[in-house]
Enzyme design. Sequence first.
Site, short mmCIF file in Angstrom:
data_model
loop_
_atom_site.label_atom_id
_atom_site.label_comp_id
_atom_site.label_asym_id
_atom_site.label_seq_id
_atom_site.Cartn_x
_atom_site.Cartn_y
_atom_site.Cartn_z
N ASP A 19 0.83 -1.21 0.00
CA ASP A 19 0.00 0.00 0.00
C ASP A 19 0.87 1.26 0.00
O ASP A 19 1.98 1.26 0.52
CB ASP A 19 -0.90 -0.03 1.24
N ARG A 23 0.05 7.70 -2.64
CA ARG A 23 0.60 8.80 -1.82
C ARG A 23 2.06 9.09 -2.17
O ARG A 23 2.49 10.23 -2.20
CB ARG A 23 0.47 8.46 -0.32
N ASN A 67 -10.79 -2.93 -6.16
CA ASN A 67 -10.01 -1.91 -6.89
C ASN A 67 -10.64 -1.50 -8.24
O ASN A 67 -10.25 -0.49 -8.81
CB ASN A 67 -8.57 -2.39 -7.13
#
Length: 241
Positions: A19, A23, A67
Site C-alpha cells: 500500500d 501517496r 479496486n
Amino acid sequence: MTATDSATSGPKHVAIIMDGNGRWAQQRGRPRLFGHQAGARRIREIVNACPDLGVKYLTIFAFSTENWKRTQTEVSGLMSLFRRYIQKEAQDLHDEGVRVRFIGDRVRLEPKLVKLMDELEELTEGNDLVHLTIALNYGGRDEVARATKRLAQEVAAGRLDPETVDSETLARFLDTCVLPDPDLVIRTSGEARISNFLLWQSAYAEYEFIETLWPDFTKDIFGEIIARYGGRERRFGAVPV
Ligand code: FPP
C-alpha cells in the site's frame, strides 16, 4: 510445528499488502500510475531477498476485487502495468528459480492478461527456490464464495458427502489450496486494515503494519521485520506449556 511454537525459525510464508503507491506519487506531484510503476520495481528486490531470509512463500496483493472502483484511467493503467510486468520479468523470474502463481478470479480480467498469467505459471511450474503468489482481482470473501460454490457443486453431483465437510474440506477449494497459511502479513503505508486479503488463511498470522510507503520498502526493512518476527511466540490458540 507444535501448538505453542516460538517463531524463532522465521516465517516460511509472508504475505504483503503493498500500500501507499498513490501517496508516494502524490508527494512527488506525479500521477498515481507513477507510484504503481515504482511499486512494481520494488517487487524484484523483495523476492530476491527471500531465500537468505528463509522465506519460501511470498504472496503479494496486486489488485483487489474492490479496486475496480478506481478511475478507469487507473484501472486500465494498472492492467497494462501487469501485462508489461509479466512480459518483462517472466524470463528473469524463471532463471532465478521463482515459481509464480496467481490467485483471484480471472473471469473479469482481459483474456490477453490471463494468457500471460497462464504462460508464466506454466513456465515456472518446475521451480522451487521461492514461491511467489500474485493476488490479482482477489478478495478473501470472493474466494470463499467461489470455493463454496464449487464445493456445493460437488455435493450436488453426489461426489462429496456434506456430513464430511469441515474446514479442511473447504480449504481444498480455495485458490490457495496448495500453499501453507501465511505466518506473517505485512501492510505498508501506515494503514492498519486487512482489506479482504487472505481472510481465511490468516486466522493465526502475525501482523506488521509499518509506516513506509510501498515504493520505499527495501530488503533491509524486510529483513528487520523478519528479525522482529523471530522474537514472537505463536500459540495458535493454545496455552504455553
Ligand atoms: C495500493 O496502493 C496498491 C495497489 C492497489 C496496487 C499494487 C500494485 C503494485 C505494487 C504494482 C504492480 C504490481 C505488480 C504485481 C506488477 P494505493 O494506490 O492504494 O496507494 P494510496 O493508498 O497511497 O493511494
